[in-house]
Design a protein around this motif. Structure first.
Motif, PDB file in Angstrom:
ATOM      1  N   CYS A  53       0.852  -1.182   0.000  1.00 28.61           N
ATOM      2  CA  CYS A  53       0.000   0.000   0.000  1.00 28.61           C
ATOM      3  C   CYS A  53       0.892   1.238   0.000  1.00 28.61           C
ATOM      4  N   LYS A  96       0.076   4.170   0.881  1.00 29.18           N
ATOM      5  CA  LYS A  96      -0.189   5.030   2.030  1.00 29.18           C
ATOM      6  C   LYS A  96       0.352   4.447   3.320  1.00 29.18           C
ATOM      7  N   HIS A  97       0.128   3.142   3.559  1.00 29.08           N
ATOM      8  CA  HIS A  97       0.514   2.530   4.829  1.00 29.08           C
ATOM      9  C   HIS A  97       1.727   1.621   4.710  1.00 29.08           C
ATOM     10  N   LYS A  98       2.222   1.447   3.535  1.00 30.41           N
ATOM     11  CA  LYS A  98       3.406   0.612   3.300  1.00 30.41           C
ATOM     12  C   LYS A  98       3.197  -0.812   3.783  1.00 30.41           C
ATOM     13  N   GLN A  99       1.944  -1.230   3.806  1.00 28.57           N
ATOM     14  CA  GLN A  99       1.609  -2.593   4.211  1.00 28.57           C
ATOM     15  C   GLN A  99       1.320  -3.443   2.955  1.00 28.57           C
ATOM     16  N   CYS A 101      -4.681  -2.682   1.866  1.00 27.79           N
ATOM     17  CA  CYS A 101      -3.940  -3.425   2.893  1.00 27.79           C
ATOM     18  C   CYS A 101      -4.824  -3.638   4.120  1.00 27.79           C
ATOM     19  N   VAL A 128      -4.565  -2.280   7.099  1.00 18.51           N
ATOM     20  CA  VAL A 128      -4.870  -1.011   7.765  1.00 18.51           C
ATOM     21  C   VAL A 128      -6.000  -0.291   7.041  1.00 18.51           C
ATOM     22  N   CYS A 129      -5.952  -0.311   5.691  1.00 15.20           N
ATOM     23  CA  CYS A 129      -7.019   0.339   4.912  1.00 15.20           C
ATOM     24  C   CYS A 129      -8.376  -0.285   5.205  1.00 15.20           C
ATOM     25  N   THR A 170      -9.198   0.931   9.121  1.00 18.33           N
ATOM     26  CA  THR A 170      -9.245   2.333   9.547  1.00 18.33           C
ATOM     27  C   THR A 170      -9.824   3.284   8.513  1.00 18.33           C
ATOM     28  N   CYS A 171      -9.823   2.905   7.274  1.00 16.59           N
ATOM     29  CA  CYS A 171     -10.246   3.856   6.220  1.00 16.59           C
ATOM     30  C   CYS A 171     -11.692   3.599   5.811  1.00 16.59           C
TER      31      CYS A 171
END
Length: 205
Positions: A34, A36-39, A53, A55-56, A59-60
């Motif tokens: 990702c 944005k989150h580098k995941q 990812c 996190v997306c 949290t998004c």
């Protein structure tokens, strides 16, 4: 990270390392994370049609949308590709069959044209032969008919002369009956001698 063959072997044998996801070295690792989150991208958002990812997904804005694991979406797409591939193969077979049918149709049409031309030629020759035979038969009828008509005409003329002669003789006989005995005998003898001479001339000739 990229691994050589020697460093790759532990990932294939070590139980803990075997859980790591291995991809072909031709794929860029940056593209698998990702931005944005580098995941690592592990999910697929059906509504946005994009990869997200963990996190997306939590949290998004994607948390309220239809997010599924990449493996599940991969299976769905894979099944669709398989079905589409089969459809393409069926279409190719149908197109090939249609090509064969078109070729067969053209072959039948060409054969029909050739057969009809051959039959027309044969019947044309037969009609020409029949016309010739008809003309010959009609000519024979004309020749034979003219011969018969000529013979009949001669016979009619003969009988007409004979009737005329008989009518003339009858008239003479009726006339003689009104004459006296001397005249009657003189005429009768004269006629008898003339008839005898005619018969004699015919016999000699």
């Amino acid at each position: 990270m990229s691994l050589c063959e020697s460093h790759l072997k532990p990932h294939l044998k070590n139980q803990r390392l075997m859980e790591h996801t291995l991809v072909a070295p031709t794929i860029s690792l940056k593209e698998q994370k990702c931005k944005k989150h580098k995941q690592e991208l592990k999910f697929y958002c059906k509504q946005d049609g994009g990869l997200v990812c963990t996190v997306c997904s939590i949290t998004c804005a994607h948390k309220r949308r239809d997010v599924i694991a990449l493996e599940d979406e991969h299976k769905t797409w894979k099944n669709g590709v398989v079905a589409e591939t089969r459809a393409v193969e069926k279409r190719k077979k149908a197109e090939a069959s249609m090509g064969w049918m078109k070729a067969a149709r053209k072959a039948v049409q060409d054969s029909m044209v050739q057969t009809k031309a051959r039959i027309s030629g044969e019947f044309t020759r037969m009609r020409a032969t029949l016309d010739e035979d008809e003309r010959a038969a009609l000519d024979r009828v004309d020749v034979k008919g003219r011969e018969l008509l000529s013979q009949i005409k001669e016979n009619i003329a003969h009988y007409e002369r004979e009737i005329s002669e008989l009518q003339a003789a009858a008239a003479r006989l009726r006339a003689l009956q009104e004459k006296d005995s001397l005249t009657f005998l003189q005429v009768h003898l004269k006629e008898t001698n003339r008839t005898y001479s005619q018969v004699l001339d015919v016999s000699l000739s």
